[in-house]
Structure formats: structure tokens, C-alpha cells
Design an enzyme around this catalytic site. Structure first.
Site, PDB file in Angstrom:
ATOM      1  N   GLU A 114     -14.775  -6.860   6.603  1.00  0.00           N
ATOM      2  CA  GLU A 114     -13.649  -6.504   7.468  1.00  0.00           C
ATOM      3  C   GLU A 114     -13.562  -4.994   7.623  1.00  0.00           C
ATOM      4  OE1 GLU A 114     -11.566  -7.132   9.586  1.00  0.00           O
ATOM      5  OE2 GLU A 114     -10.173  -8.741   9.130  1.00  0.00           O
ATOM      6  N   ASP A 115     -12.999  -4.548   8.739  1.00  0.00           N
ATOM      7  CA  ASP A 115     -12.719  -3.122   8.903  1.00  0.00           C
ATOM      8  C   ASP A 115     -11.510  -2.718   8.067  1.00  0.00           C
ATOM      9  OD1 ASP A 115     -10.959  -4.622  10.476  1.00  0.00           O
ATOM     10  OD2 ASP A 115     -11.355  -3.537  12.334  1.00  0.00           O
ATOM     11  N   ASP A 118      -4.674  -5.593   6.446  1.00  0.00           N
ATOM     12  CA  ASP A 118      -3.320  -5.117   6.696  1.00  0.00           C
ATOM     13  C   ASP A 118      -2.336  -6.134   6.116  1.00  0.00           C
ATOM     14  OD1 ASP A 118      -1.407  -3.409   7.918  1.00  0.00           O
ATOM     15  OD2 ASP A 118      -1.399  -4.614   9.732  1.00  0.00           O
ATOM     16  N   PHE A 172      -1.532   3.679  11.835  1.00  0.00           N
ATOM     17  CA  PHE A 172      -2.428   2.893  12.679  1.00  0.00           C
ATOM     18  C   PHE A 172      -3.660   3.756  12.919  1.00  0.00           C
ATOM     19  CE2 PHE A 172      -4.289   1.184  16.521  1.00  0.00           C
ATOM     20  CZ  PHE A 172      -4.292  -0.169  16.229  1.00  0.00           C
ATOM     21  N   ARG A 185     -13.634   2.905  19.123  1.00  0.00           N
ATOM     22  CA  ARG A 185     -14.445   2.271  18.076  1.00  0.00           C
ATOM     23  C   ARG A 185     -15.666   3.122  17.732  1.00  0.00           C
ATOM     24  NH1 ARG A 185     -12.634  -3.060  17.415  1.00  0.00           N
ATOM     25  NH2 ARG A 185     -11.971  -4.151  19.307  1.00  0.00           N
TER      26      ARG A 185
HETATM   27  P1  5GP Z   1      -4.157  -8.440   9.203  1.00  0.00           P
HETATM   28  O1  5GP Z   1      -4.412  -9.834   9.670  1.00  0.00           O
HETATM   29  O2  5GP Z   1      -4.603  -8.177   7.774  1.00  0.00           O
HETATM   30  O3  5GP Z   1      -2.733  -8.025   9.422  1.00  0.00           O
HETATM   31  O4  5GP Z   1      -4.937  -7.469  10.136  1.00  0.00           O
HETATM   32  C1  5GP Z   1      -6.272  -7.484  10.192  1.00  0.00           C
HETATM   33  C2  5GP Z   1      -6.795  -6.927  11.489  1.00  0.00           C
HETATM   34  O5  5GP Z   1      -5.826  -6.188  12.232  1.00  0.00           O
HETATM   35  C3  5GP Z   1      -7.883  -5.957  11.176  1.00  0.00           C
HETATM   36  O6  5GP Z   1      -9.108  -6.629  11.044  1.00  0.00           O
HETATM   37  C4  5GP Z   1      -7.841  -5.027  12.359  1.00  0.00           C
HETATM   38  O7  5GP Z   1      -8.630  -5.551  13.394  1.00  0.00           O
HETATM   39  C5  5GP Z   1      -6.387  -5.016  12.767  1.00  0.00           C
HETATM   40  N1  5GP Z   1      -5.701  -3.826  12.198  1.00  0.00           N
HETATM   41  C6  5GP Z   1      -4.877  -3.764  11.137  1.00  0.00           C
HETATM   42  N2  5GP Z   1      -4.471  -2.507  10.884  1.00  0.00           N
HETATM   43  C7  5GP Z   1      -5.077  -1.739  11.818  1.00  0.00           C
HETATM   44  C8  5GP Z   1      -5.082  -0.326  12.088  1.00  0.00           C
HETATM   45  O8  5GP Z   1      -4.460   0.516  11.425  1.00  0.00           O
HETATM   46  N3  5GP Z   1      -5.853   0.074  13.133  1.00  0.00           N
HETATM   47  C9  5GP Z   1      -6.565  -0.783  13.915  1.00  0.00           C
HETATM   48  N4  5GP Z   1      -7.280  -0.265  14.918  1.00  0.00           N
HETATM   49  N5  5GP Z   1      -6.597  -2.116  13.684  1.00  0.00           N
HETATM   50  C10 5GP Z   1      -5.852  -2.579  12.651  1.00  0.00           C
HETATM   51 MG    MG Z   2      -8.212  -4.258  17.195  1.00  0.00          MG
HETATM   52 MG    MG Z   3     -10.865  -6.630  11.713  1.00  0.00          MG
END
Ligand code: 5GP
Ligand code: MG
Ligand code: MG
Length: 199
Positions: A114-115, A118, A172, A185
Site C-alpha cells: 500500500e502507499d 489511513d 493529506f 503521482r
Molecule cells: P484508508 O482506507 O486506510 O482510509 O485509506 C487508504 C487509501 O486512501 C490509501 O491507499 C490512499 O489511496 C488514500 N489516502 C489516504 N490518505 C491519503 C493521503 O494523505 N494522500 C493521498 N493522496 N491518498 C491518501
Molecule cells: Mg487517491
Molecule cells: Mg492506496
């Protein structure tokens, strides 16, 4: 200076810091999945137990590309696509798998790449999905982690481990795979956009 760089307010993780950390993560993964490592042996010498590295598209594409080149083991690579953010900066909270794996992960060791983690919704959804497909272990390797924002606690499967590049403050962030509205990206580092870029 390129125009894109003028959109960035602050760099959180430089290209060099990321490269260094990716090398460390790849070494840990190589060690943990190495057949000679009795402490955490997950692999038999047969190629059927080679780990499957699954990138979460699109955000993990650069991290995965850099990571796998530094893992010194035979592995397979696949992608899964999950939609949860749309084009905004706030998660919908209901991730949907919009493109499934091609590789059969039944009985395989999976490393989800994963990137950023969150709320944890995306990972929790994906882990459930891969578990139902019969993966024998599920590890997670994320470049960034925002633990302060966690809403869902995901559980790793089997001998799966959690690998994390950096803990990230509650910004963010964009770059190194992460987008805002599908842009940025391709930045080689992770940073924060200037506030005027959101309007
Ligand atoms: P989660 O499901 O854990 O809330 O979020 C996961 C996905 O939300 C990440 O894989 C990413 O694609 C996106 N995301 C969460 N935080 C950020 C952020 O700070 N910046 C960006 N660009 N994407 C985020
Ligand atoms: Mg995104
Ligand atoms: Mg992601």
C-alpha cells in the site's frame, strides 16, 4: 524549476530518504521469507511457496516497483484495484474492489503493498477478501502510516507481518504514487500541496 514543484508547500520524505527506507524494508522481507531463516521461515524451496506481492493500484505502483527490485527472492507480482477516495481528500469509508487479482493466492503467502494506511478501511476490506480466497499468510507493507487516523483495526493472517516505511503526520500527502485528483503521482518525493491547489 518545474511547474509541478511550485505546487508543493513542503516535502515530508525526500527521494533519498524513501530510497534508503525501501532498501531496508526489502531486506527485512527478503530475510523473513528466506528459506534459511528458521526463526520466521515461511518458504519451502519450492517455487509454489514464493510470496505473491500484491500492489494496491494505483497509489502503490512506484513503491512496489522500487521494493520488488530490492527483494532478493523469487516472487510473483499482481495488482488489485480498490476505490474509496474518489477525487477528494476524504475517504468514503466504503472501499470497493473494482479490479480483482489475476493470480490464484490459495495457499500462498501474500504481501499487500500500500502507499498509505489511513483509516484502515481499505486494508481491512482487502485482507478479508484475500483470506476468503485462502491465502496462507497475509502481510502488509505500506510506505506510509497515519496511525492517528485509524478507525478500523485490521488483522494480519497466519505468520503475516506489518512492514511500514514511515509514520506520517495527519496531512493529506501527494507524490511517489499518491495523488490528488489523479495528479502528482509522478513526484519523486512525498509532500504536501499548497492550500490554493485544492480550490
Ligand atoms: P484508508 O482506507 O486506510 O482510509 O485509506 C487508504 C487509501 O486512501 C490509501 O491507499 C490512499 O489511496 C488514500 N489516502 C489516504 N490518505 C491519503 C493521503 O494523505 N494522500 C493521498 N493522496 N491518498 C491518501
Ligand atoms: Mg487517491
Ligand atoms: Mg492506496
Amino acid at each position: 524549476m518545474a511547474a509541478m514543484e511550485d505546487h508543493i508547500q513542503m516535502i515530508l520524505f525526500t527521494e533519498q530518504q524513501i530510497s534508503q527506507r525501501v532498501s531496508e524494508l526489502a531486506s527485512q522481507i527478503t530475510l523473513n521469507f528466506s528459506p534459511t531463516n528458521n526463526g520466521g521461515a515461511l518458504l519451502s524451496p519450492s517455487s509454489s511457496s514464493a510470496p505473491v506481492v500484491v500492489g494496491v493500484a494505483t497509489g502503490a505502483f512506484l513503491f512496489l516497483a522500487d521494493l520488488v527490485r530490492k527483494i532478493k527472492l523469487p516472487i510473483s507480482v499482481d495488482f488489485v484495484r480498490v476505490e474509496s477516495y474518489g477525487s477528494g481528500t476524504v475517504s468514503s469509508g466504503k472501499p470497493k474492489i473494482s479490479c480483482d487479482l489475476k493470480i490464484d493466492v490459495t495457499g500462498k503467502h501474500v504481501i499487500l503493498v500500500e502507499d498509505i494506511v489511513d483509516t484502515g478501511n481499505t486494508l481491512s476490506c482487502l485482507i478479508g477478501h484475500l483470506k476468503s480466497k485462502g491465502a496462507s499468510s497475509i502481510s502488509v507493507c505500506t510506505l506510509l502510516d497515519k496511525p492517528s487516523r485509524r478507525k478500523v483495526n485490521f488483522e494480519l493472517v497466519g505468520e503475516g507481518k506489518f512492514y511500514r516505511g514511515f509514520e506520517c503526520a495527519d496531512y493529506f500527502v501527494v507524490g511517489y504514487g499518491l495523488d490528488f485528483a489523479e495528479l502528482y503521482r509522478n513526484l519523486p518525493y512525498v509532500g504536501v500541496l499548497k492550500p490554493e491547489m485544492y480550490s
